[in-house]
Motif scaffolding. Sequence first.
Motif, PDB file in Angstrom:
ATOM      1  N   ARG A   5       0.842  -1.193   0.000  1.00  8.35           N
ATOM      2  CA  ARG A   5       0.000   0.000   0.000  1.00  8.35           C
ATOM      3  C   ARG A   5       0.880   1.247   0.000  1.00  8.35           C
ATOM      4  O   ARG A   5       1.830   1.348   0.788  1.00  8.35           O
ATOM      5  N   ARG A   7       0.780   5.528  -0.095  1.00  4.81           N
ATOM      6  CA  ARG A   7       0.046   6.803  -0.116  1.00  4.81           C
ATOM      7  C   ARG A   7       0.984   7.817  -0.751  1.00  4.81           C
ATOM      8  O   ARG A   7       2.058   8.102  -0.220  1.00  4.81           O
ATOM      9  N   GLY A 405      -3.630  10.120  -3.141  1.00  2.83           N
ATOM     10  CA  GLY A 405      -4.436   9.067  -2.499  1.00  2.83           C
ATOM     11  C   GLY A 405      -3.690   7.750  -2.404  1.00  2.83           C
ATOM     12  O   GLY A 405      -2.457   7.691  -2.498  1.00  2.83           O
ATOM     13  N   GLU A 406      -4.485   6.669  -2.266  1.00  5.73           N
ATOM     14  CA  GLU A 406      -3.921   5.370  -1.893  1.00  5.73           C
ATOM     15  C   GLU A 406      -3.898   4.398  -3.077  1.00  5.73           C
ATOM     16  O   GLU A 406      -4.889   4.248  -3.789  1.00  5.73           O
TER      17      GLU A 406
END
Length: 438
Positions: A5, A7, A405-406
């Motif tokens: 993940r 960001r 964003g992610e």
Amino acid sequence: MDRIRIRGGHPLRGKIAISGAKNAALPLMAASLLTEETLVLRNLPHLADIATMTHLLAQHGTELSMAGEHPGGGHMGHVLALRTGKITATEAPYDIVRKMRASVLVLGPLLARCGRARVSLPGGCAIGTRPVDMHIGGLETLGAEIELDDGYIVARAPQGLLGGVVVFPQVSVGATENLLMAATLARGEVILENAAREPEVGDLANCLNRMGARIEGIGSDNLRILGVDRLSGTDYAVLPDRIEAATYAMAAAITGGEVELLGARPELMEAVTAALGRANVRLQPTDCGVLVSAGKARGEDDPGGAGLLAIDVTTAPYPGFPTDLQAQLMALMATADGAAMITETIFENRFQHVPELMRMGADITVKGATAIVRGRGGSLHGAPVMATDLRASVSLVLAGLAAAGETVINRVYHLDRGYERLEEKLSGCGADIVRLVD
Ligand code: UD1
């Protein structure tokens, strides 16, 4: 299955230690089959592909011992001792070869040392059909008898391999390496014409010479090898990974940051330095490696400067722009100013990152082997994505670092094949990146 993940939106700043080159380490490991003495390899990267090669060699009879971190630690990497006193099996089974195409590199050494080998065909892979006809044809020129049987390459040279002139119809890194290794123990002189000039081929040739081989023309497309009766062991440090270094150079550029690539060798990155220079990214040699700094965006503290500029690039064998950096460059160009044209000439199906980058807002049109990327000056957005090969996956990491964003990247095992401690290296420079372990 693990995911990563990210960001996005944090400029990378700091230092990244560059690991040993995967594509040099794999053939060097295969070269250990050529001698009954111990080959010690230093600066070996910790990667899934290296583990696959250790499994393959172990089942041929190689004893392997990992000596841990190099004294002094840091980016000097890991030390592996390989000793093949006796080759106990000359078959490279499908179950291992299918995981990694570079497994086919055991063919030349097994044949040269034992006079026979049975190696599974690697089959298709995500980036194209990737046949091995040039490996086979070259070995036949050296007197091997080869047939295909049930998905296996069955090769015999009961009297040993002979001298000869091999003219490769197309530049192939793997075929050059296989023939180079086989030729070291041939009876007579072998000439390899139109050989690959990649630095990893040169690294292999230098190590083979240290083992007692007689190879001339290293770094050129014409290699001359005078066969010898036997090779000995040696102690050799794998060269730094120019593809990993250039990938992090583009990571710094896409985030508008500044990163020093410790251990990177600027003379191996000339095509990349020239291309990124045109894109307004500077790569400068330092005492410890290469410093990458992204150009200033218009309106920032350098009012006359530009941000990332769109450039046209065509992949080519070394010293051209590497196909292994095409996907990363495409991510970079998706955030540049203007339209970039990227042409892939090495593999026929190496645009699989395109639909995933488009899910993150990139504007890309593919026509045959060319992609037109209309950069939007940094307006990518995060998304869940996945990729089907190593370099495509890392291009999504780069896009994620720049995106708002992610971004969650699935199928992380592709990254683990070729990028050592990726999350650690990037987060050490300020990236917000974590591995999600399921
Ligand atoms: C190596 C690299 C890979 C890189 C590629 C091109 C390793 C472990 N992998 O792969 O990361 O992307 O070089 O720089 O070093 N071909 C044939 N017949 C053959 C052999 C190759 O047609 O017998 C074709 C391939 O399909 C491809 C081209 O030749 O289109 C170049 O491939 P090659 O240089 O052989 O790639 P690899 O050695 O597999």
